[in-house]
Design a protein around this motif. Structure first.
Motif, PDB file in Angstrom:
ATOM      1  N   MET A  88     -20.479 -59.513-118.598  1.00  0.00           N
ATOM      2  CA  MET A  88     -21.025 -60.445-117.605  1.00  0.00           C
ATOM      3  C   MET A  88     -19.906 -60.910-116.686  1.00  0.00           C
ATOM      4  SD  MET A  88     -23.366 -62.691-120.260  1.00  0.00           S
ATOM      5  CE  MET A  88     -21.997 -62.851-121.421  1.00  0.00           C
ATOM      6  N   VAL A  89     -20.184 -60.945-115.388  1.00  0.00           N
ATOM      7  CA  VAL A  89     -19.173 -61.321-114.405  1.00  0.00           C
ATOM      8  C   VAL A  89     -19.710 -62.437-113.513  1.00  0.00           C
ATOM      9  CG1 VAL A  89     -17.711 -60.544-112.503  1.00  0.00           C
ATOM     10  CG2 VAL A  89     -18.247 -58.969-114.371  1.00  0.00           C
ATOM     11  N   GLY A  90     -18.916 -63.494-113.376  1.00  0.00           N
ATOM     12  CA  GLY A  90     -19.215 -64.550-112.424  1.00  0.00           C
ATOM     13  C   GLY A  90     -18.345 -64.395-111.196  1.00  0.00           C
ATOM     14  N   VAL A  91     -18.961 -64.270-110.012  1.00  0.00           N
ATOM     15  CA  VAL A  91     -18.224 -64.080-108.766  1.00  0.00           C
ATOM     16  C   VAL A  91     -18.364 -65.338-107.912  1.00  0.00           C
ATOM     17  CG1 VAL A  91     -17.931 -62.656-106.719  1.00  0.00           C
ATOM     18  CG2 VAL A  91     -18.697 -61.608-108.860  1.00  0.00           C
ATOM     19  N   ASN A  92     -17.242 -66.006-107.663  1.00  0.00           N
ATOM     20  CA  ASN A  92     -17.221 -67.243-106.880  1.00  0.00           C
ATOM     21  C   ASN A  92     -18.143 -68.299-107.471  1.00  0.00           C
ATOM     22  OD1 ASN A  92     -15.338 -66.304-104.981  1.00  0.00           O
ATOM     23  ND2 ASN A  92     -16.953 -65.265-103.827  1.00  0.00           N
ATOM     24  N   TYR A 102     -14.541 -63.955-114.805  1.00  0.00           N
ATOM     25  CA  TYR A 102     -14.819 -64.684-113.572  1.00  0.00           C
ATOM     26  C   TYR A 102     -13.712 -64.402-112.558  1.00  0.00           C
ATOM     27  CZ  TYR A 102     -17.322 -67.304-117.186  1.00  0.00           C
ATOM     28  OH  TYR A 102     -18.104 -67.643-118.265  1.00  0.00           O
ATOM     29  N   PHE A 103     -14.082 -64.409-111.289  1.00  0.00           N
ATOM     30  CA  PHE A 103     -13.034 -64.341-110.266  1.00  0.00           C
ATOM     31  C   PHE A 103     -13.542 -64.926-108.956  1.00  0.00           C
ATOM     32  CE2 PHE A 103     -15.255 -60.300-109.692  1.00  0.00           C
ATOM     33  CZ  PHE A 103     -15.267 -60.104-108.311  1.00  0.00           C
ATOM     34  N   TYR A 104     -12.550 -65.357-108.138  1.00  0.00           N
ATOM     35  CA  TYR A 104     -12.841 -65.987-106.858  1.00  0.00           C
ATOM     36  C   TYR A 104     -12.100 -65.240-105.759  1.00  0.00           C
ATOM     37  CZ  TYR A 104     -15.146 -69.948-109.065  1.00  0.00           C
ATOM     38  OH  TYR A 104     -16.031 -70.734-109.757  1.00  0.00           O
ATOM     39  N   SER A 105     -12.840 -64.820-104.741  1.00  0.00           N
ATOM     40  CA  SER A 105     -12.273 -64.122-103.587  1.00  0.00           C
ATOM     41  C   SER A 105     -13.273 -64.177-102.442  1.00  0.00           C
ATOM     42  CB  SER A 105     -11.959 -62.661-103.929  1.00  0.00           C
ATOM     43  OG  SER A 105     -11.561 -61.938-102.776  1.00  0.00           O
ATOM     44  N   THR A 116     -12.801 -56.733-102.304  1.00  0.00           N
ATOM     45  CA  THR A 116     -12.239 -57.222-103.571  1.00  0.00           C
ATOM     46  C   THR A 116     -13.346 -57.576-104.549  1.00  0.00           C
ATOM     47  OG1 THR A 116     -10.286 -58.106-102.452  1.00  0.00           O
ATOM     48  CG2 THR A 116     -10.773 -58.985-104.625  1.00  0.00           C
ATOM     49  N   VAL A 117     -14.379 -58.221-104.050  1.00  0.00           N
ATOM     50  CA  VAL A 117     -15.514 -58.584-104.896  1.00  0.00           C
ATOM     51  C   VAL A 117     -16.123 -57.342-105.543  1.00  0.00           C
ATOM     52  CG1 VAL A 117     -17.891 -59.446-104.858  1.00  0.00           C
ATOM     53  CG2 VAL A 117     -16.065 -60.740-103.712  1.00  0.00           C
ATOM     54  N   LEU A 118     -16.378 -56.326-104.750  1.00  0.00           N
ATOM     55  CA  LEU A 118     -17.002 -55.108-105.277  1.00  0.00           C
ATOM     56  C   LEU A 118     -16.083 -54.387-106.253  1.00  0.00           C
ATOM     57  CD1 LEU A 118     -18.638 -53.761-101.996  1.00  0.00           C
ATOM     58  CD2 LEU A 118     -19.804 -54.861-103.909  1.00  0.00           C
ATOM     59  N   ASP A 119     -14.806 -54.281-105.900  1.00  0.00           N
ATOM     60  CA  ASP A 119     -13.868 -53.539-106.739  1.00  0.00           C
ATOM     61  C   ASP A 119     -13.619 -54.240-108.075  1.00  0.00           C
ATOM     62  OD1 ASP A 119     -13.635 -51.652-104.755  1.00  0.00           O
ATOM     63  OD2 ASP A 119     -11.723 -52.403-103.990  1.00  0.00           O
ATOM     64  N   VAL A 120     -13.358 -55.528-108.040  1.00  0.00           N
ATOM     65  CA  VAL A 120     -13.003 -56.256-109.260  1.00  0.00           C
ATOM     66  C   VAL A 120     -14.215 -56.400-110.177  1.00  0.00           C
ATOM     67  CG1 VAL A 120     -12.103 -58.426-110.193  1.00  0.00           C
ATOM     68  CG2 VAL A 120     -11.109 -57.446-108.119  1.00  0.00           C
ATOM     69  N   ALA A 121     -15.378 -56.678-109.609  1.00  0.00           N
ATOM     70  CA  ALA A 121     -16.588 -56.770-110.427  1.00  0.00           C
ATOM     71  C   ALA A 121     -16.847 -55.473-111.176  1.00  0.00           C
ATOM     72  CB  ALA A 121     -17.793 -57.124-109.558  1.00  0.00           C
ATOM     73  N   ASN A 122     -16.538 -54.370-110.532  1.00  0.00           N
ATOM     74  CA  ASN A 122     -16.730 -53.064-111.158  1.00  0.00           C
ATOM     75  C   ASN A 122     -15.665 -52.773-112.210  1.00  0.00           C
ATOM     76  OD1 ASN A 122     -18.077 -50.380-111.243  1.00  0.00           O
ATOM     77  ND2 ASN A 122     -16.084 -49.666-110.512  1.00  0.00           N
TER      78      ASN A 122
END
Length: 506
Positions: free
Chosen positions: A461-465, A441-444, A449-455
């Motif tokens: 499985m990734v939770g974004v915000n 999981y990450f928050y930004s 940043t969202v695209l880079d970190v998710a990749n």
């Protein structure tokens, strides 16, 4: 009417246990094994204990190898018939299951709270989640498609692919979601025309037995779903893995046990299909441009749900150094003002016990190790023994780093380990420095940043915000030592079928 005595250790925890005092339909409360449409009892039984009160909920039939052998044989015979049912017929059974779970929602939730200890509100949410898999696969069952592929070598040939059921599926599920983890496996079994033998967790077997009863009421043929409680975990696990009539194993649990089961499957005469949802060590990253309040609330939900006893819990909380103190103080404030430990049937309680004494001991040892190596306890950090032997105070540790065992271990308890970081490159490297990869999981607020970190995060499985990632429509599973295969979604169908190619005009 089934009644249970009250046992409270402190005067302020006394309340009318209305939710657990009776069942609207006592048939939900099952304690014997389901084999080929018959409810089978035996002299060998074991107790199911409420981890919150230490009360005995019931004694349950304890099945051995002989009973499992019979059930596997019966499931194989039932499969020969069930595989020929129409997709629409199987779909209707699944819709019936969904409707029945909705109808009996309160009773099913009571069972979970009794045998698992989670709050009644959390149990109700689990039943909703569990039921969603039956609805999802009711809609998938008529849409298990094949393909027509033109030959690359001749215009006179056509290649047709179709999906066919496997046979008998061995289902082994954990105690932390005693209904949902079985539903996620049973629903695709039915949708694809397979049959199954279920080994429920001995800590919380009654929810599985209730699902077996619901399957009967939904119109499922005898022998397609068999549920056999047992405390002979190791012996039965090996027996199922080595049995020639079992064509697939689906297991949710630790990486250690998953590896053992895979090895045992390899020792059998038949190569089996495997679905393995194994351990995790989920990173939870809060960047300096994140909405801090939203991130704190997301962590509360993700880390402390069911007192931290979920496979996709946030385990290592990385917070940018510029907001580290602010984030930590807000997190502690929410916990100290809003959390209430106790019995899951109390309307005031937000968090229940750990499942057993071993779990409490593990959490205690990890916290002590972190403290001895320099971590600071911001709140909690001790047992809540006045409530019972299996309660542990929600805990926040600061100053956690790689020298501490808690950094590398799936805690499975209510401990938030806060770790400071400076750069994106640094935090990705540290987050990926583990041999498991289930969720992250990450928050930004920065789209790049969202695209880079998710990749870059090495997880399935990734939770974004947001941290509420579980959904019947999502392919659930991990990478690295977190397992094989996916459950749920349209990809879940593929894991329960074989792909056959038919070449016309060859």
């Amino acid at each position: 009417m089934l009644r249970f005595r009250q046992s409270c250790s402190r005067p302020e925890t006394l309340f009318k246990r209305f939710a657990s005092s009776s069942f609207e339909n006592p048939e939900i409360f099952r304690s014997t094994a389901l084999v080929n449409g018959k409810w089978v009892s035996g002299d060998d039984q074991f107790p199911v204990i409420n981890p919150s009160t230490s009360e005995e909920v019931s004694t349950v039939t304890n099945c051995g190898v002989a009973e499992y052998n019979e059930a596997i044989g019966d499931a194989h015979k039932a499969f020969k018939m069930f595989k020929n049912t129409s997709p629409r017929e199987r779909s209707q059974i699944l819709y019936n299951m969904y409707d029945l779970m909705s109808e009996h929602k309160n009773d099913l939730a009571r069972l979970i709270t009794m045998e698992n200890g989670k709050t009644f509100a959390d149990s109700l949410a689990e039943i909703d989640y569990s039921a969603s898999y039956f609805k999802w696969f009711a809609e998938e069952a008529p849409r298990i498609y094949g393909h027509v592929i033109p030959s690359s070598s001749s215009l006179r040939k056509q290649i047709i692919t179709l999906r066919q059921p496997l046979g008998v599926v061995g289902i082994m599920a954990p105690w932390n979601f005693p209904s949902a983890m079985i539903a996620r496996k049973l629903a695709p079994v039915i949708a694809t025309g397979n049959a199954c033998v279920i080994k429920p967790p001995h800590e919380s077997p009654m929810s599985a037995l209730a699902l077996g009863w619901l399957a009967e009421q939904a119109g499922l043929s005898d022998g397609v779903c068999n549920v056999l409680p047992t405390t002979h975990t190791a012996a039965i696990g090996e027996y199922i893995c080595c049995h020639d009539l079992v064509r697939k194993i689906t297991f949710t649990g630790s990486t250690k046990v998953g590896k053992l089961l895979m090895k045992q499957c390899a020792n059998g005469n038949i190569i089996k299909r495997l679905s393995m949802e194994l351990g995790g060590n989920a990173p939870f990253i809060v960047f300096d441009d994140a909405d801090i309040e939203k991130a704190v609330n997301g962590l509360i939900s993700c880390k402390f749900r069911q007192s931290g006893q979920t496979c996709i819990c946030a385990n290592r909380i990385f917070v940018h150094e510029s907001i580290y103190s602010d984030f930590a103080s807000r997190l502690v404030a929410v916990i100290e003002s809003g959390f209430h430990l106790g019995d899951g049937f109390s309307p005031k309680v937000t968090h229940g016990p750990l499942i057993n004494e071993r779990a409490v001991q593990k959490v205690s040892e990890l916290v002590e190790d972190a403290k001895n190596k320099g971590a600071n306890v911001l709140t909690g950090g001790v047992r809540a023994s006045s409530l019972g032997p299996q309660f542990y105070h929600p805990t926040v540790l600061s100053g956690v780093d790689e020298t501490m065992s808690i950094f590398h271990t799936e805690v499975f308890g209510p401990v938030a380990s806060l770790i400071s970081f400076k750069t994106t490159e640094e935090v990705i490297e540290r987050a990926n420095k583990t041999n498991v990869g289930l969720a992250g999981y990450f928050y930004s607020s920065n789209i790049q940043t969202v695209l880079d970190v998710a990749n870059e995060l090495e997880v399935g499985m990734v939770g974004v915000n947001g941290s509420a990632i579980s959904d019947a429509a999502m392919p659930f599973g991990g990478i690295k030592n977190s397992g094989l295969g996916r459950e749920g979604s349209s990809w879940g169908v593929e894991d329960y079928t074989d792909l056959k190619s038919i070449v016309l005009g060859a």
